[in-house]
Write an enzyme that holds these catalytic residues in place. Structure first.
Site, PDB file in Angstrom:
ATOM      1  N   HIS A 127       0.828  -1.208   0.000  1.00  6.89           N
ATOM      2  CA  HIS A 127       0.000   0.000   0.000  1.00  6.89           C
ATOM      3  C   HIS A 127       0.863   1.259   0.000  1.00  6.89           C
ATOM      4  CE1 HIS A 127      -3.439  -2.455   2.089  1.00  6.89           C
ATOM      5  NE2 HIS A 127      -3.138  -2.902   0.888  1.00  6.89           N
ATOM      6  N   HIS A 137      -9.374  -2.286  -4.774  1.00  7.32           N
ATOM      7  CA  HIS A 137      -8.272  -2.552  -3.853  1.00  7.32           C
ATOM      8  C   HIS A 137      -7.304  -3.572  -4.444  1.00  7.32           C
ATOM      9  CE1 HIS A 137      -6.062  -2.674  -0.123  1.00  7.32           C
ATOM     10  NE2 HIS A 137      -5.951  -3.978  -0.335  1.00  7.32           N
ATOM     11  N   ASP A 185      -3.198  -3.151  -4.976  1.00  4.18           N
ATOM     12  CA  ASP A 185      -2.150  -4.122  -4.651  1.00  4.18           C
ATOM     13  C   ASP A 185      -1.268  -4.414  -5.861  1.00  4.18           C
ATOM     14  OD1 ASP A 185      -2.910  -4.410  -2.002  1.00  4.18           O
ATOM     15  OD2 ASP A 185      -4.095  -6.222  -2.346  1.00  4.18           O
ATOM     16  N   HIS A 201      -0.992 -11.729  -4.607  1.00  6.34           N
ATOM     17  CA  HIS A 201       0.345 -11.141  -4.551  1.00  6.34           C
ATOM     18  C   HIS A 201       1.359 -12.074  -5.210  1.00  6.34           C
ATOM     19  CE1 HIS A 201      -0.625  -7.669  -2.107  1.00  6.34           C
ATOM     20  NE2 HIS A 201      -1.315  -8.439  -1.290  1.00  6.34           N
TER      21      HIS A 201
END
Length: 293
Positions: free
Chosen positions: A77, A235, A239, A262
């Site tokens: 973030h 969101h 990421d 991720h």
């Protein structure tokens, strides 16, 4: 692209999502070419941990960077906020193992960066724009992330969850037409009420709460209202930006992701790094004029 840093230092403190440990972060100006790097000021010798792809250690539900003497977790973030603000040279001092989650988004980081101000360190181009000449992709099951040749930078993300309040969502963002600060930064991390206990037993989300994450169950959102009707997918795009910034130079491309993680974000970054000649110096930011203020 030119080198930028912040005008003056700023500090933020808060709890880490996974560790549950409260840490303080101090972000300071850096010299041209120093890049973005963390300093674990709580450890002996205060080890430096560069925000570079080569230092990625693990990626379960967050991105962690590690050097021989120390590590720092959940960096995505803050790195996304720096990238979205055009900051590519900055020193980040932290007194613990995990970057604070704050409100679960990048908004407070964006506000802090804006308050600190930005200065241009060089008035000349420091690196040419890197372009994707052919598709590059990674896949795991039905999840994938790919980079497509494009004339302008674009990020498109899709998610699909078996919770009716989320379901299937898609969002496409062009930095030239929508600012990161308005379209992406406010989107908060999210989770599922029926998974909280198992994640905590696995040593994760020790610092998660209704104050720093959106939570839903099969009946709806536990802690509304949302900031966007499609806040979850925004969101995920946040990421992705943070993870790709570890390339140091984000190529001019259309990045397309679906049900990714991720882990897949980082795998794509590694595939790009192995295919495209990427600067060995510091992160140069988005292609010139790609962002609006």
């Amino acid at each position: 692209m030119r080198s930028h840093t912040i005008k003056k230092p700023f500090e933020r403190s808060g709890v880490g999502l996974h560790s549950g440990i409260t840490t303080q972060v101090k972000v300071l100006p850096a010299k041209p070419g120093e890049g973005r790097y963390f300093v674990r000021v709580d450890l002996p010798q205060q080890p430096i941990i560069p925000a570079k792809l080569a230092y990625v250690n693990q990626t379960p539900l967050s991105t962690e960077l590690k050097s021989p003497q120390g590590s720092v977790r959940t960096v995505e973030h803050l790195l996304a906020a720096l990238s979205g603000s055009g900051i590519n040279d900055v020193r980040i001092e932290i007194d613990g193992p995990e970057v604070p989650l704050l409100d679960g988004s990048a908004q407070q980081w964006i506000e802090a960066i804006a308050s600190a101000g930005m200065i241009e360190l060089t008035d000349e181009e420091t690196t040419p724009t890197v372009m994707i000449s052919s598709p590059i992709s990674v896949q795991e099951g039905d999840a994938f992330v790919l980079a497509l040749p494009a004339r302008e930078l674009r990020f498109t993300y899709g998610i699909d969850f078996a919770y009716s309040v989320i379901g299937n969502q898609w969002y496409s963002w062009n930095p030239a037409s929508e600012s990161f600060a308005e379209a992406i930064a406010p989107a908060r991390t999210f989770g599922f009420a029926d998974q909280i206990e198992s994640l905590k037993q696995a040593g994760l989300i020790k610092g998660g709460s209704l104050e720093n994450a959106l939570v839903c169950d099969h009946q709806g959102w536990v802690n509304p209202p949302l900031r966007f009707s499609n806040e979850p997918v925004r969101h995920k795009l946040l990421d992705l930006v943070g993870d790709l910034s570890l390339l140091e130079t984000i190529p001019l491309a259309h990045f397309l992701a679906y049900k990714a993680s991720h882990k897949l974000h980082i795998e794509l970054a590694k595939a790009i790094h192995g295919t495209v000649k990427v600067s060995e110096h510091h992160f140069k930011g988005f292609p010139e004029n790609a962002l609006t203020s």
